[in-house]
Design an enzyme around this catalytic site. Structure first.
Site, short mmCIF file in Angstrom:
data_model
loop_
_atom_site.label_atom_id
_atom_site.label_comp_id
_atom_site.label_asym_id
_atom_site.label_seq_id
_atom_site.Cartn_x
_atom_site.Cartn_y
_atom_site.Cartn_z
N LYS A 173 0.84 -1.22 0.04
CA LYS A 173 0.12 -0.02 0.02
C LYS A 173 0.82 1.17 -0.02
O LYS A 173 0.56 2.29 -0.62
CB LYS A 173 -0.79 -0.11 1.13
N LYS A 241 -0.22 11.56 5.13
CA LYS A 241 0.11 10.52 6.11
C LYS A 241 0.63 9.26 5.49
O LYS A 241 1.72 8.66 6.02
CB LYS A 241 -1.17 10.35 7.13
#
Length: 297
Positions: A173, A241
């Site tokens: 990811k 983030k």
């Protein structure tokens, strides 16, 4: 359909994912930090609500979490009244949030201590993919647990891939978010260059989508760029983030990520301007400002 499923986190991504599971015939017990959201979801779908993550785990064989960041997942899973306290031997936790690979591995170890197991299964595809059940799901953990969870994954996603042991899903990811973030930034640069040169954005997309520059970001985000409707699918501050996770992981493995570092800083600047809750395609606004270009507001 015999397994009881719990779902924690009914935000932009979590809610449509949970809705798809209910439409597929699964009976859900749900929890959300804002309890009203869980109550509204239950009234509309027939799901049951639980007062705590522990209660969700106690009523479920498989527990899915979809939360904003590593500290949220740590609190919900390992904190007081958390999932681990309610898990039974043989329970399976599937965290579909985007978090640090190190945290994913730590939580998986804690689950094993209780005779349970965990998969890290972050997703790509944004709110559109969540609604349409076409997410790409990258899964870290054991093959056995992956096989057990696969029927649920196939309801929520179109591309479901077991990528390795615990933490591997989060590593993939991170790689995904590097490519998506850099592509968004590249599209923004291309659009502003074209606009300053007097070319209509629609024409830019028409040409780029028909050649080697074609990419999934332009397909999914095209209307946001053209309409300048930056209501969030994937929030800019969350993408920052995610890139921070990628950079930390790069440091752990000794991998240079210079372009990712630059785009993380650009998302940081966008957030500093109070636009962190806009869609990540709103990076266009920052590129326009850096170029002295006043786009249509």
């Amino acid at each position: 359909m015999a397994e009881k499923v719990g779902f924690i986190g009914l935000g932009i991504m979590g809610r449509p994912m949970a809705e798809n599971l209910i439409r597929a015939g699964y009976s859900l017990t749900v929890h959300n930090r804002t309890h009203q959201k869980a109550e509204e979801f239950a009234q509309q779908t027939g799901a049951r609500t639980a007062k705590s993550p522990k209660e969700v785990a106690g009523q479920s064989d498989i527990i899915i979490t979809m939360l904003p960041d590593s500290p949220d997942v740590e609190s919900v899973v390992a904190g007081e009244g958390g999932v681990l306290e309610g898990m039974r031997e043989g329970s399976l936790l599937i965290d579909m949030s985007t978090i640090s690979p190190a945290v994913a591995r730590q939580l998986a170890a804690k689950a094993r201590e209780r005779g349970a197991s965990m998969l890290d299964a972050p997703v790509s595809g944004g709110d559109v993919g969540a609604r349409e059940g076409t997410l790409s799901i990258m899964v870290g953990g054991s093959e056995e647990d992956f096989g057990r969870a696969r029927p649920l994954f196939e309801v929520m996603g179109k591309t479901v891939t077991h990528v390795g042991p615990s933490g591997a899903g989060q590593i993939v990811k991170a790689a995904n978010q590097i490519v998506v973030g850099l592509t968004i930034e590249a599209v923004c640069e291309a659009l502003v260059l074209g606009l300053r040169g007097g070319v209509e954005p629609q024409k830019i997309f028409e040409v780029l989508c028909g050649g080697l520059a074609a990419n999934r970001v332009m397909e999914v985000k095209r209307e946001k760029f053209l309409s300048r409707d930056f209501r969030p699918g994937g929030k800019a501050r969350f993408h920052r983030k995610d890139l921070g996770i990628a950079l930390n992981t790069g440091r752990e493995y000794g991998v240079a990520l210079p372009a990712a570092a630059l785009v993380e800083q650009l998302f940081g600047a966008l957030e500093a301007k109070g636009r962190g809750d806009l869609d990540h395609s709103a990076l266009l606004l920052l590129v326009e400002e850096l170029s002295g270009h006043q786009g249509r507001q």
